[in-house]
Each structure stands twice: as C-alpha cells, then as structure tokens.
Design a protein around this motif. Sequence first.
Motif, PDB file in Angstrom:
ATOM      1  N   CYS A   1      -4.144   2.630   7.502  1.00 45.78           N
ATOM      2  CA  CYS A   1      -5.218   2.087   6.661  1.00 45.78           C
ATOM      3  C   CYS A   1      -5.819   0.851   7.334  1.00 45.78           C
ATOM      4  O   CYS A   1      -5.091  -0.067   7.732  1.00 45.78           O
ATOM      5  CB  CYS A   1      -4.662   1.715   5.287  1.00 45.78           C
ATOM      6  SG  CYS A   1      -5.822   0.811   4.258  1.00 45.78           S
TER       7      CYS A   1
ATOM      8  N   CYS B   1      -5.508  -2.791   5.008  1.00 43.34           N
ATOM      9  CA  CYS B   1      -4.263  -3.554   4.931  1.00 43.34           C
ATOM     10  C   CYS B   1      -3.459  -3.457   6.226  1.00 43.34           C
ATOM     11  O   CYS B   1      -2.355  -3.972   6.316  1.00 43.34           O
ATOM     12  CB  CYS B   1      -3.415  -3.065   3.757  1.00 43.34           C
ATOM     13  SG  CYS B   1      -2.901  -1.346   3.954  1.00 43.34           S
TER      14      CYS B   1
ATOM     15  N   CYS C   1      -2.759  -2.593  -1.984  1.00 41.22           N
ATOM     16  CA  CYS C   1      -4.026  -2.263  -1.317  1.00 41.22           C
ATOM     17  C   CYS C   1      -4.649  -1.070  -2.031  1.00 41.22           C
ATOM     18  O   CYS C   1      -4.038  -0.005  -2.130  1.00 41.22           O
ATOM     19  CB  CYS C   1      -3.774  -1.936   0.157  1.00 41.22           C
ATOM     20  SG  CYS C   1      -5.254  -1.327   1.001  1.00 41.22           S
TER      21      CYS C   1
ATOM     22  N   CYS D   1      -5.732   2.333   0.185  1.00 47.44           N
ATOM     23  CA  CYS D   1      -4.780   3.391   0.524  1.00 47.44           C
ATOM     24  C   CYS D   1      -3.795   3.623  -0.614  1.00 47.44           C
ATOM     25  O   CYS D   1      -2.826   4.364  -0.463  1.00 47.44           O
ATOM     26  CB  CYS D   1      -4.034   3.042   1.807  1.00 47.44           C
ATOM     27  SG  CYS D   1      -3.082   1.509   1.681  1.00 47.44           S
TER      28      CYS D   1
HETATM   29 ZN   LIG Z   1      -4.270  -0.070   2.737  1.00 47.80          ZN
END
Ligand SMILES: [Zn+2]
Length: 361
Positions: free
Chosen positions: A162, A165, A184, A187
């Motif tokens: 991702c 993050c 986050c 994701c």
């Molecule tokens: Zn993420």
Amino acid sequence: MSVPDYYKTLGLPRNASDEDIKKAYRKLARKYHPDLNPGNKEAEGRFKEVSEANDVLSDPEKRQNYDQFGDPNGPTHQGGSGFGGFGGFGGGSFEDLFQGFTGGGRPRRAGPKPGEDLQHTVRISFQDAFRGTKLPLNITRTETCRGCQGSGESPAGSRSTCGVCHGRGYLEQGGGFFRSKVECDACGGTGRKAPACPECQGRGRNPKRDSITIAIPSGVEDGTRLRVSGKGESGRRGGGPGDLYIQIQVEPDPRFERKGPNLYLKLPITFAEAALGAKVEVPTPEEPATIKIPPGTQSGSKLRLKGRGMPIPKHADQRGDLFAEIQVVTPILQDERSKELMRELGEINDGNIRENAWRQA
Ligand SMILES: [Zn+2]
Ligand SMILES: [Zn+2]
C-alpha cells in the motif's frame, strides 16, 4: 484494526452468563445463517461477526483476556482496542510497540465495518401531523459495489504494498506522548493493496438513489426522530448497513399552541356572553366544536374540550384535550343608548370587586 465490541454484536451486557451467550448466539446464527439468506452479503457479514463474537465469549480464557485487555489474545498482543493508543511508555520505541500489531508485515484481513447512519429532515403540515401520513422520500445512500463485492479491489489484479501507509497498515497522528495510530483506510489495515476496482474507484461502495416511504404516525410532535433500520450507508467488508434517521419538523397552526398531546386556544368572548353564558363555536384540528360558556365566566379561565386535542402516537385511540382560554373583550361604546344601559347596569350591580382582591390574608 480495533477489536469489535463482541457483547454488542450479541446484544448482551458485559456480565452475561455462559447460558445467555449460548442462547444469543444460537438465535442470531439462525437468523443470519447463509443457508437461510442465500446471496445476502449483509446477512453473511453479520453471520461472521456473530460467529467471531461467540468464538471469543464462549471460550473462558479468550473471554477473560478480552474483558481485561480488550483483546482475546491477551496483553502481549498490541492490537487490542484498549492498547497501543499512545507511544512512548515502557521504554520501547513506538515501532516496537507495533510489532504485534503489524504482525511482522504479514497481510491481515481487515474486519467488517458497519455503515454510517444517515440524517434527513422532513417538514410536514399540522394537519398531516394530526392525521399521520405516508411520505415518499428520495435519498442518496451508498450501496456495496457489485463489481468488487465491497472490497474496493479490482478482481483482476495482484496485490502490492500500500502506497499510503507503506505497508504498515496504520498511520500515525499527533506527536510526542499523544501520538496515536489509526488504521489505514486505503488498504483497510492490511498493508497490501490491489489495483482499485474500476466500478467504485476503490471505495467499495457506490452512491445510489433510493426511494422509500416513511409512515409518520398520527400525533407526531415537532422534533421527533424516526429510525429507518438498515437504510443508512452500506457497511464495508461485510459490515451491516447504518440506519436512516428522519428528523420531523411540524409546521405550527397559528390557532393552537401545543403542549404534548394537549392544544391551547385563545377564545375571545363578549361582555354579554361572559355575563349571561353562551354557546360558541371553536376550531379543533377537525371540524369545529361547540363549547358552552357558563354565566359569569372570567377572563383567563380555561374551558376543556375532552379528547379534542392531538392523537397520542402509539395509542391511536387516545387523544389529548383542547383547552380554550377565555379572553373577555370589553366593549367600546359609541352610542348614547349603549352608554346609558351600561351606566344603569353598573348602578344595579355595584358590588365592591376590589375589596376581595386586596384583602390581606
Ligand atoms: Zn495502507
Ligand atoms: Zn468496486
């Protein structure tokens, strides 16, 4: 990711007995079982939540851990809802505290998230509030994306780290002692992300116009909030939908003041009607009614018409009362004959009306 409230999922208090848990689980599992709800994503999600809650609460060790540490896996696991809110304690670095949380970089499944509630305000007439009404309503709410079943991920595409993050699954907020982590959203806390679903641009839900009809009960009061279950935003990753709340505004009727189910009306009467008594017509929320004014009625007195107020919601056969507050209107005399009659009347009835008003107790 935070640990869900398992007691809430099963609709139980925190001191529920093992027997209560077993009963609640059986009831809800039957209700949401996939075999009984084929193709119903919402039921499937609820079934998973209920099963997870039962797994934890029916296991004495897991339940104790969950009660004490907010996490069925115990205090060493830092993903629990009661932990990991602050960095900087215990000497370990912030990153150390998250070793358990990030699971060593292994992608985790994010849990279901219930949909948000929606608010809507409607304005209805006094008459509609009296009778009750059915109101068609067009709302825009989100629905789980059919293309990706709500995951937000393109069904044809492979996962990669991702970018939001950087694979950690959480983001940091604030600073110093008050630094905290939030899952986050990009994701869903997994740290890995597939290309976005083209149908919903990765949101997992799409806006949809929805037409619903709400039944407004007769006698509804201004400011009442009605709940339409399941008509809020759709949940994510199998979470149930939120609710729709309808805030009702009732237009006032200038003739009446309303207090609960009772109505108050100002009723001007003439000098002669007050002195001799009379039958006069007064408005009610329906057809006008006749009210009997007894001889010698004073200004400020209230006459009651029983059962002619507003209906009481949920008790359709019961109604409040209508109160008429008397206002005696003093005549403004123009002609000599009227003045003569009034003088004569005054002389015949010259009792001292002030003596009683000022008499000391
Ligand atoms: Zn993420
Ligand atoms: Zn989608």
